[in-house]
Write an enzyme that holds these catalytic residues in place. Sequence first.
Site, mmCIF file in Angstrom:
data_model
loop_
_atom_site.group_PDB
_atom_site.id
_atom_site.type_symbol
_atom_site.label_atom_id
_atom_site.label_comp_id
_atom_site.label_asym_id
_atom_site.label_seq_id
_atom_site.Cartn_x
_atom_site.Cartn_y
_atom_site.Cartn_z
ATOM 1 N N HIS A 57 -25.403 -26.258 21.202
ATOM 2 C CA HIS A 57 -26.741 -26.847 21.069
ATOM 3 C C HIS A 57 -26.865 -27.594 19.741
ATOM 4 O O HIS A 57 -26.906 -26.989 18.676
ATOM 5 C CB HIS A 57 -27.815 -25.755 21.150
ATOM 6 C CG HIS A 57 -29.204 -26.311 21.196
ATOM 7 N ND1 HIS A 57 -30.005 -26.220 22.309
ATOM 8 C CD2 HIS A 57 -29.933 -26.981 20.272
ATOM 9 C CE1 HIS A 57 -31.171 -26.801 22.069
ATOM 10 N NE2 HIS A 57 -31.156 -27.266 20.826
ATOM 11 N N HIS A 59 -28.308 -31.602 17.765
ATOM 12 C CA HIS A 59 -29.056 -32.872 17.846
ATOM 13 C C HIS A 59 -28.344 -33.897 16.980
ATOM 14 O O HIS A 59 -28.648 -34.039 15.794
ATOM 15 C CB HIS A 59 -30.499 -32.683 17.375
ATOM 16 C CG HIS A 59 -31.289 -31.800 18.277
ATOM 17 N ND1 HIS A 59 -32.100 -32.278 19.285
ATOM 18 C CD2 HIS A 59 -31.353 -30.450 18.349
ATOM 19 C CE1 HIS A 59 -32.643 -31.253 19.936
ATOM 20 N NE2 HIS A 59 -32.207 -30.127 19.386
ATOM 21 N N GLN A 152 -37.933 -35.329 24.042
ATOM 22 C CA GLN A 152 -38.490 -34.611 22.880
ATOM 23 C C GLN A 152 -40.023 -34.502 22.911
ATOM 24 O O GLN A 152 -40.589 -33.485 22.529
ATOM 25 C CB GLN A 152 -38.048 -35.326 21.601
ATOM 26 C CG GLN A 152 -38.696 -34.857 20.314
ATOM 27 C CD GLN A 152 -38.152 -33.526 19.824
ATOM 28 O OE1 GLN A 152 -37.060 -33.456 19.290
ATOM 29 N NE2 GLN A 152 -38.917 -32.454 20.023
ATOM 30 N N HIS A 210 -34.685 -26.998 26.206
ATOM 31 C CA HIS A 210 -35.386 -26.294 25.141
ATOM 32 C C HIS A 210 -36.492 -25.516 25.856
ATOM 33 O O HIS A 210 -37.326 -26.117 26.537
ATOM 34 C CB HIS A 210 -36.024 -27.287 24.180
ATOM 35 C CG HIS A 210 -35.050 -27.942 23.248
ATOM 36 N ND1 HIS A 210 -34.059 -28.765 23.674
ATOM 37 C CD2 HIS A 210 -34.942 -27.863 21.897
ATOM 38 C CE1 HIS A 210 -33.355 -29.177 22.615
ATOM 39 N NE2 HIS A 210 -33.873 -28.647 21.530
ATOM 40 N N GLU A 213 -39.598 -22.424 22.824
ATOM 41 C CA GLU A 213 -39.306 -22.390 21.380
ATOM 42 C C GLU A 213 -40.644 -22.234 20.668
ATOM 43 O O GLU A 213 -41.237 -23.184 20.151
ATOM 44 C CB GLU A 213 -38.590 -23.666 20.928
ATOM 45 C CG GLU A 213 -38.095 -23.554 19.484
ATOM 46 C CD GLU A 213 -37.389 -24.796 18.986
ATOM 47 O OE1 GLU A 213 -37.308 -25.782 19.732
ATOM 48 O OE2 GLU A 213 -36.925 -24.771 17.832
ATOM 49 N N ASP A 309 -27.819 -26.383 16.220
ATOM 50 C CA ASP A 309 -29.095 -27.060 16.454
ATOM 51 C C ASP A 309 -29.305 -28.230 15.491
ATOM 52 O O ASP A 309 -29.440 -29.359 15.918
ATOM 53 C CB ASP A 309 -30.263 -26.063 16.378
ATOM 54 C CG ASP A 309 -31.537 -26.571 17.047
ATOM 55 O OD1 ASP A 309 -31.496 -27.646 17.664
ATOM 56 O OD2 ASP A 309 -32.573 -25.871 16.959
HETATM 57 FE FE FE2 Z 1 -32.811 -28.088 19.698
#
Ligand code: FE2
Length: 425
Positions: A57, A59, A152, A210, A213, A309
Amino acid sequence: MFDLILRNCNLPDGRRGMDIGIRGGRIAVVEAALAGVAGESIDAAGQLVTPPFVDAHFHMDATLSYGLPRVNQSGTLLEGIALWGELKPLLTQEALVERALAYCDWAVAKGLLAIRSHVDVCDPRLLAVEALLHVKDKVRPYLDLQLVAFPQDGVLRSPGALDNLKRALDMGVDVVGGIPHFERTMADGAESVRILCELAAERGLPVDMHCDESDDPLSRHVETLAFHAQRLGLQGRVTGSHLTSMHSMDNYYVSKLLPLMAEAGVAAVANPLINITLQGRHDTYPKRRGMTRVPELLAAGIPVAFGHDCVMDPWYSLGSGDMLEVAAMGLHVAQMTSQDGMRACFAAVTATPARILGLDGYGLEPGCRADLVLLQAGDPVEALRLRATRLLVLRGGRIVARSPAAVATLNLPGRPSRVDFSHRT
Ligand code: FE2
């Protein structure tokens, strides 16, 4: 007979003093006292040789952007998302590619040779998608980059996001992403999970969302994710990332939820560095840790990987692509300090994410790709304790990175002149 033999290797499963014979970029033989000649022979000197680290995971479109255009003052997930929104119009493809390639250099140096990266699809230009598809091609000889189409700003909340997401998949992005807890309502969140799982089923793609979270114990989208995975026959292809709300959920509810996830073949990814940083920000004391229930998920038979992440981006100002740092934080936060617990944490940054990503030829069996890391440690637990130096990193049997051993020179009366922090039992 062999291109390369790595001699006297300790392996993650506990085997010691093994030789690994490599031919044509693949592992040919793993056995003690291997007979045969090789173009090159390397003495591992009883240190750990492992298949490479895998990050489930990440970005990569945001990495190494720390401080652009400003830093996150509150340290919260929501300010990070707002900050990323400020940065997006300023992004250029050149800068995205340059930062991603720089991060991949760090990754290779740290023995991290496979990464699943989410890529934001809410910008109608799909600049980041184009950039990361280019990077994926460029790094293919030395790093497996898998991309997730990640809305996102919410696939329902952000106008045009579903169309953009479909375009990203058409362009070659590998996995369907989502962010149900960021949609406007719980109902919209659940609807987004349905839409995205159906899209994945239609296209024969995996799902990695996701999910929850949040510190809100009533954020239960993972239940919906498990439901649709089961309904659509997506077992083994669906991953719930973060799942931080589970930390705060009612225990009785979790006792029902975990078997549903196991039955639906849903894997979990915790992101220890980021969860411990972003969650609990609205608490005074006691302050929640916010990481999902890793030992309980494992006990229920659910595969759990740890992801990095973020590295130096709107959400997190630190990091260096070191999956041993990620696993070490995970084992502390989850209190997985038993020998078995620590070995499970090592697996959470190696074999388990390799399975979740569906990596072909990963492992130490004959026939597997000769992607290997020689660590300055005797076993996985020592590797975690020392965040061990990656002495050698091999891709397809070829050395792609090397680092000098970590050794300090001492000048003390009556004491050794050299210390390397090893303590082998
Ligand atoms: Fe993430």
